[in-house]
Scaffold this motif. Structure first.
Motif, PDB file in Angstrom:
ATOM      1  N   ILE A   1       0.834  -1.206   0.000  1.00  0.00           N
ATOM      2  CA  ILE A   1       0.000   0.000   0.000  1.00  0.00           C
ATOM      3  C   ILE A   1       0.866   1.253   0.000  1.00  0.00           C
ATOM      4  CG2 ILE A   1      -1.700   1.309   1.339  1.00  0.00           C
ATOM      5  CD1 ILE A   1      -2.780  -1.429   2.303  1.00  0.00           C
ATOM      6  N   GLN A   2       1.926   1.241   0.808  1.00  0.00           N
ATOM      7  CA  GLN A   2       2.836   2.395   0.856  1.00  0.00           C
ATOM      8  C   GLN A   2       3.429   2.697  -0.514  1.00  0.00           C
ATOM      9  OE1 GLN A   2       4.818   2.364   5.353  1.00  0.00           O
ATOM     10  NE2 GLN A   2       6.038   1.841   3.587  1.00  0.00           N
ATOM     11  N   ASN A   3       3.971   1.671  -1.150  1.00  0.00           N
ATOM     12  CA  ASN A   3       4.749   1.878  -2.367  1.00  0.00           C
ATOM     13  C   ASN A   3       3.890   2.021  -3.620  1.00  0.00           C
ATOM     14  OD1 ASN A   3       7.085   1.690  -0.805  1.00  0.00           O
ATOM     15  ND2 ASN A   3       7.243  -0.518  -1.102  1.00  0.00           N
ATOM     16  N   ARG A   4       2.710   1.373  -3.625  1.00  0.00           N
ATOM     17  CA  ARG A   4       1.869   1.415  -4.822  1.00  0.00           C
ATOM     18  C   ARG A   4       0.842   2.545  -4.777  1.00  0.00           C
ATOM     19  NH1 ARG A   4       1.870  -3.203  -8.020  1.00  0.00           N
ATOM     20  NH2 ARG A   4       3.904  -4.232  -7.808  1.00  0.00           N
ATOM     21  N   ILE A   5       0.450   2.973  -3.579  1.00  0.00           N
ATOM     22  CA  ILE A   5      -0.625   3.965  -3.471  1.00  0.00           C
ATOM     23  C   ILE A   5      -0.142   5.238  -2.768  1.00  0.00           C
ATOM     24  CG2 ILE A   5      -2.932   4.426  -2.561  1.00  0.00           C
ATOM     25  CD1 ILE A   5      -3.490   1.411  -2.811  1.00  0.00           C
ATOM     26  N   ILE A   6       0.308   5.102  -1.524  1.00  0.00           N
ATOM     27  CA  ILE A   6       0.634   6.291  -0.731  1.00  0.00           C
ATOM     28  C   ILE A   6       1.784   7.073  -1.343  1.00  0.00           C
ATOM     29  CG2 ILE A   6       1.514   7.062   1.514  1.00  0.00           C
ATOM     30  CD1 ILE A   6      -0.145   4.866   2.791  1.00  0.00           C
ATOM     31  N   LYS A   7       2.817   6.380  -1.779  1.00  0.00           N
ATOM     32  CA  LYS A   7       3.965   7.071  -2.372  1.00  0.00           C
ATOM     33  C   LYS A   7       3.546   7.898  -3.576  1.00  0.00           C
ATOM     34  CE  LYS A   7       8.766   6.161  -3.742  1.00  0.00           C
ATOM     35  NZ  LYS A   7       9.790   5.087  -3.898  1.00  0.00           N
ATOM     36  N   ARG A   8       2.660   7.354  -4.396  1.00  0.00           N
ATOM     37  CA  ARG A   8       2.184   8.090  -5.570  1.00  0.00           C
ATOM     38  C   ARG A   8       1.358   9.302  -5.157  1.00  0.00           C
ATOM     39  NH1 ARG A   8       0.146   3.133  -9.557  1.00  0.00           N
ATOM     40  NH2 ARG A   8       2.188   2.111  -9.757  1.00  0.00           N
ATOM     41  N   VAL A   9       0.495   9.130  -4.164  1.00  0.00           N
ATOM     42  CA  VAL A   9      -0.330  10.253  -3.690  1.00  0.00           C
ATOM     43  C   VAL A   9       0.542  11.383  -3.181  1.00  0.00           C
ATOM     44  CG1 VAL A   9      -1.973  10.970  -1.915  1.00  0.00           C
ATOM     45  CG2 VAL A   9      -2.344   8.837  -3.157  1.00  0.00           C
ATOM     46  N   LEU A  10       1.558  11.046  -2.382  1.00  0.00           N
ATOM     47  CA  LEU A  10       2.391  12.069  -1.752  1.00  0.00           C
ATOM     48  C   LEU A  10       3.328  12.755  -2.736  1.00  0.00           C
ATOM     49  CD1 LEU A  10       3.355  10.280   1.598  1.00  0.00           C
ATOM     50  CD2 LEU A  10       1.446  11.836   1.149  1.00  0.00           C
ATOM     51  N   SER A  11       3.533  12.174  -3.906  1.00  0.00           N
ATOM     52  CA  SER A  11       4.482  12.747  -4.867  1.00  0.00           C
ATOM     53  C   SER A  11       3.806  13.528  -5.986  1.00  0.00           C
ATOM     54  CB  SER A  11       5.339  11.632  -5.481  1.00  0.00           C
ATOM     55  OG  SER A  11       4.523  10.708  -6.187  1.00  0.00           O
ATOM     56  N   THR A  12       2.490  13.765  -5.872  1.00  0.00           N
ATOM     57  CA  THR A  12       1.790  14.494  -6.928  1.00  0.00           C
ATOM     58  C   THR A  12       1.053  15.697  -6.360  1.00  0.00           C
ATOM     59  OG1 THR A  12       0.183  14.308  -8.729  1.00  0.00           O
ATOM     60  CG2 THR A  12      -0.321  13.118  -6.712  1.00  0.00           C
ATOM     61  N   ASP A  13       0.866  16.705  -7.189  1.00  0.00           N
ATOM     62  CA  ASP A  13       0.047  17.855  -6.796  1.00  0.00           C
ATOM     63  C   ASP A  13      -1.237  17.898  -7.614  1.00  0.00           C
ATOM     64  OD1 ASP A  13       1.069  18.460  -9.244  1.00  0.00           O
ATOM     65  OD2 ASP A  13       2.022  20.355  -8.644  1.00  0.00           O
ATOM     66  N   LYS A  14      -1.559  16.767  -8.254  1.00  0.00           N
ATOM     67  CA  LYS A  14      -2.764  16.686  -9.059  1.00  0.00           C
ATOM     68  C   LYS A  14      -3.878  15.991  -8.277  1.00  0.00           C
ATOM     69  CE  LYS A  14      -0.138  16.396 -13.373  1.00  0.00           C
ATOM     70  NZ  LYS A  14       0.167  15.558 -14.580  1.00  0.00           N
ATOM     71  N   PRO A  15      -5.138  16.292  -8.596  1.00  0.00           N
ATOM     72  CA  PRO A  15      -6.252  15.602  -7.925  1.00  0.00           C
ATOM     73  C   PRO A  15      -6.136  14.089  -8.078  1.00  0.00           C
ATOM     74  CG  PRO A  15      -7.059  17.464  -9.197  1.00  0.00           C
ATOM     75  CD  PRO A  15      -5.604  17.315  -9.545  1.00  0.00           C
ATOM     76  N   VAL A  16      -6.525  13.388  -7.051  1.00  0.00           N
ATOM     77  CA  VAL A  16      -6.392  11.933  -7.008  1.00  0.00           C
ATOM     78  C   VAL A  16      -7.689  11.273  -7.455  1.00  0.00           C
ATOM     79  CG1 VAL A  16      -5.980   9.958  -5.491  1.00  0.00           C
ATOM     80  CG2 VAL A  16      -4.675  12.066  -5.176  1.00  0.00           C
ATOM     81  N   SER A  17      -7.574  10.280  -8.327  1.00  0.00           N
ATOM     82  CA  SER A  17      -8.735   9.485  -8.717  1.00  0.00           C
ATOM     83  C   SER A  17      -8.760   8.199  -7.896  1.00  0.00           C
ATOM     84  CB  SER A  17      -8.684   9.158 -10.213  1.00  0.00           C
ATOM     85  OG  SER A  17      -7.517   8.410 -10.511  1.00  0.00           O
ATOM     86  N   VAL A  18      -9.918   7.571  -7.844  1.00  0.00           N
ATOM     87  CA  VAL A  18     -10.071   6.353  -7.053  1.00  0.00           C
ATOM     88  C   VAL A  18      -9.367   5.191  -7.758  1.00  0.00           C
ATOM     89  CG1 VAL A  18     -11.711   4.727  -6.042  1.00  0.00           C
ATOM     90  CG2 VAL A  18     -12.291   7.164  -6.182  1.00  0.00           C
TER      91      VAL A  18
END
Length: 426
Positions: A355-372
């Motif tokens: 979860i950290q590497n596939r989801i959270i890391k991506r969320v924390l490294s972007t300034d774009k809105p997140v899709s589900v």
């Protein structure tokens, strides 16, 4: 002249968190002389987790303490939801678990720990010292034989047949013992803060995932305990941008909090919790066993660290109580505890790392809105799939149980005075 005081016990437990307190309680119930050492004067620390999982509630039921525990103030969570972008996503359903309590109880951890202290204090074999900071290990012929302790009254040496390290992710015990730590990495840290809770606020605990951060809101009655998840090492950058900028970011991220972010008027009100995910290669050496976060520091994902700590405690007491009474604990028995609990810890950390590497890391490294993500869309479309994360979070891998032989039939004595150094909680 050396004025160091001396003490002797069968089992000395370093750390009064969930792993240490539950182990001490269970061993004392089984007639093992136990001393728990807690370096703080009380348990009142905001960064302690609040989640008491169904597996832990089942242990309390087996101990005959569930009804009394649930009289303490708590909230019930039967489903976990998250707000991803602008979409409310159901994630985990606990309603089908094969246990008595099909929910997570949100209860301040200091209340839970004080409850365990009170119940353990009924047994003459249980002892606890607050404001007792372990500074080193005592060793003889390559065997740990006790600990050195700094107390308000001076230095103390505690000799013990077994030392249990339950002193958390920054364990001094495991460091002093030279146990090898495998660092699994974490891409995030957490900023921990309180914000007032108002009458019209949401009634459930919330997790929000959006542009570059994640926010967890834990309902503590008259206030929200908030965890703002940020990139690893980003706190200095946030502080340099200024407190006003952080307030604005938080208000934009969670509009429900916009009318109260001004209460965060000092950086001292925002605490950095450095996230670690690691585990020991070997949890023990002669005379010493590490459990809980001392043996396997967990990510905050799912709040399962407390669950793992309690399960470690039950397994430890189940395997070691009788040998401790007989003064017959050896490395083979300590290895059995690790063998019993290592796979559940490894499997849980594996899921957290995914979860950290596939989801959270991506969320924390972007300034774009997140899709589900697709996996969460499946949970939206197919409700029965929510039972899987419900089981993983609620029960975990290999839940432990208190054997019938441990059900209390012996008499006990009420303590005549509070634990040494213990301060009454506010």
């Amino acid at each position: 002249m050396d004025n160091t005081a001396q003490s002797k016990t069968t089992c000395c437990i370093v750390g009064g968190g969930p792993a240490g307190m539950m182990t001490g309680f269970l061993l004392a119930r089984a007639g093992v002389d136990v001393l728990v050492l807690e370096k703080h004067a009380d348990f009142l620390r905001d960064f302690r987790g609040d989640t008491i999982h169904p597996s832990t509630l089942e242990v309390m039921r087996e101990l005959g303490l569930l009804d009394e525990l649930l009289k303490l103030p708590h909230n019930i969570v039967r489903e976990l939801h998250g707000i991803i972008g602008e979409t409310d996503v159901p994630i985990a359903d606990f309603s089908h678990l094969p246990v008595t309590c099909k929910f997570v109880a949100l209860m301040p951890q200091w209340d839970f720990l004080n409850f365990l202290v009170e119940k353990a204090g009924r047994y003459p074999a249980f002892h606890i010292r607050m404001e007792a900071e372990v500074t080193g290990l005592l060793q003889q012929s390559d065997r740990v034989t006790g600990v050195r302790v700094k107390t308000p009254e001076g230095m103390l040496e505690v000799r013990a047949d077994l030392v249990i390290g339950a002193d958390g992710r920054s364990s001094l015990v495991r460091e002093q013992a030279g146990l090898e730590v495998i660092d699994l990495g974490a891409p995030m840290d957490v900023l921990w803060m309180r914000l007032p809770r108002h009458a019209g606020d949401p009634v459930q605990t919330l997790g929000r995932v959006n542009t570059g951060a994640i926010l967890i809101m834990l309902d503590r009655g008259d206030y929200w305990q908030c965890g703002f998840v940020i990139r690893k090492g980003a706190f200095d950058e946030i502080k340099q941008a200024g407190l006003a900028a952080f307030q604005e970011r938080l208000a934009a991220f969670a509009p429900v909090l916009s009318d109260r972010v001004s209460t965060l008027d000092d950086w001292d009100k925002i605490k950095l919790l450095t996230v670690k995910v690691d585990r020991l290669r070997s949890w023990y050496c002669p005379g010493l066993l590490c459990i809980g976060d001392s043996a396997h520091a967990m990510s905050p994902i799912g709040g399962v660290g407390i669950n793992l700590a309690i399960q470690d405690a039950v397994a430890t007491a189940n395997r070691l109580a009788d040998p401790l009474r007989k003064k017959a604990v050896d490395d083979a028995l300590l290895h059995e505890v690790q063998k019993r609990r290592e796979l559940p810890a490894r499997w849980t950390q594996g899921l957290q790392l995914f979860i950290q590497n596939r989801i959270i890391k991506r969320v924390l490294s972007t300034d774009k809105p997140v899709s589900v993500p697709k996996i969460f869309r499946l949970l939206q479309w197919l409700p029965f799939l929510r039972r899987i994360p419900g089981r993983l979070v609620g029960l975990g891998f290999r839940p432990e149980h208190v054997p019938r032989a441990f059900i209390d039939t012996r008499s006990f004595a009420q303590p005549t005075k509070p634990p040494v150094g213990m301060k009454k909680a506010a």
